[in-house]
Design a protein around this motif. Structure first.
Motif, mmCIF file in Angstrom:
data_model
loop_
_atom_site.group_PDB
_atom_site.id
_atom_site.type_symbol
_atom_site.label_atom_id
_atom_site.label_comp_id
_atom_site.label_asym_id
_atom_site.label_seq_id
_atom_site.Cartn_x
_atom_site.Cartn_y
_atom_site.Cartn_z
ATOM 1 N N GLU A 18 7.377 75.715 -13.599
ATOM 2 C CA GLU A 18 8.180 75.720 -14.819
ATOM 3 C C GLU A 18 9.582 75.184 -14.568
ATOM 4 N N GLN A 21 9.424 71.550 -14.049
ATOM 5 C CA GLN A 21 9.093 70.962 -15.338
ATOM 6 C C GLN A 21 10.321 70.873 -16.231
ATOM 7 N N ASN A 25 11.891 67.529 -17.603
ATOM 8 C CA ASN A 25 11.965 67.297 -19.048
ATOM 9 C C ASN A 25 13.389 67.003 -19.496
ATOM 10 N N GLY A 89 6.832 74.237 -20.019
ATOM 11 C CA GLY A 89 5.695 73.535 -19.448
ATOM 12 C C GLY A 89 4.444 74.373 -19.311
ATOM 13 N N ASP A 141 2.511 67.866 -18.791
ATOM 14 C CA ASP A 141 2.910 66.802 -17.881
ATOM 15 C C ASP A 141 4.427 66.705 -17.792
ATOM 16 N N THR A 142 4.899 66.012 -16.769
ATOM 17 C CA THR A 142 6.334 65.899 -16.549
ATOM 18 C C THR A 142 7.037 65.049 -17.599
#
Length: 155
Positions: A18, A21, A25, A89, A141-142
């Motif tokens: 997370e 992620q 993001n 995420g 996904d990233t």
């Protein structure tokens, strides 16, 4: 010898995911926002990116995004939207949802076999899969696209 993962280890692994992620993001969102403001960006490029940013935030259009966040341009977006907190995420499941899904999956895995046969042995899900589902039903996904890695949503 196979080592099983403990629930605590699974939680740590998912929390680490997370954090990575969220960081990814935030970087992606900032890059998209900066690209909208680039001096060489065409009007069509800017419009396409702005709509992509709106869809990423699960809004149907840039106009709705701008209205919801009370912003005028994409430059205002980074300070208006906390992408790092809005999507970590992962997707949690309630224990009831998880149990129902696991029971349904176990049934589906074994239903094609003759369960009355003397040599029938039921197929079981890996313990780690159940542990993963106790923490999240899916991963993203990233680049902010949904992937639902665990498959709870029928993917």
């Amino acid at each position: 010898m196979t080592r099983t993962t403990s629930h605590d280890e699974m939680v740590v692994a998912v929390r680490t995911f997370e954090q990575k992620q969220q960081d990814s993001n935030i970087r992606w969102f900032a890059e998209q926002t900066r690209a909208c403001e680039a001096p060489d960006a065409t009007a069509a490029d800017v419009q396409e990116r702005m709509y992509k940013l709106a869809r990423t935030l699960k809004l149907s259009s840039w106009e709705i995004l701008a209205q919801n966040y009370k912003i005028i341009s994409s430059a205002d977006l980074l300070s208006a939207v906390d992408v790092g907190q809005s999507d970590k995420g992962t997707r949690p499941l309630s224990s009831e949802q998880r149990q129902a899904f696991l029971e349904s999956l176990k049934k589906a895995i074994n239903e094609d076999f003759d369960q009355a046969a003397l040599d029938f042995k039921p197929n079981y899900l890996p313990e780690n899969y159940g542990l993963l589902l106790s923490v999240t039903k899916g991963l993203r996904d990233t680049d902010l696209r949904a992937s639902a890695v665990c498959g709870v949503d029928g993917i």
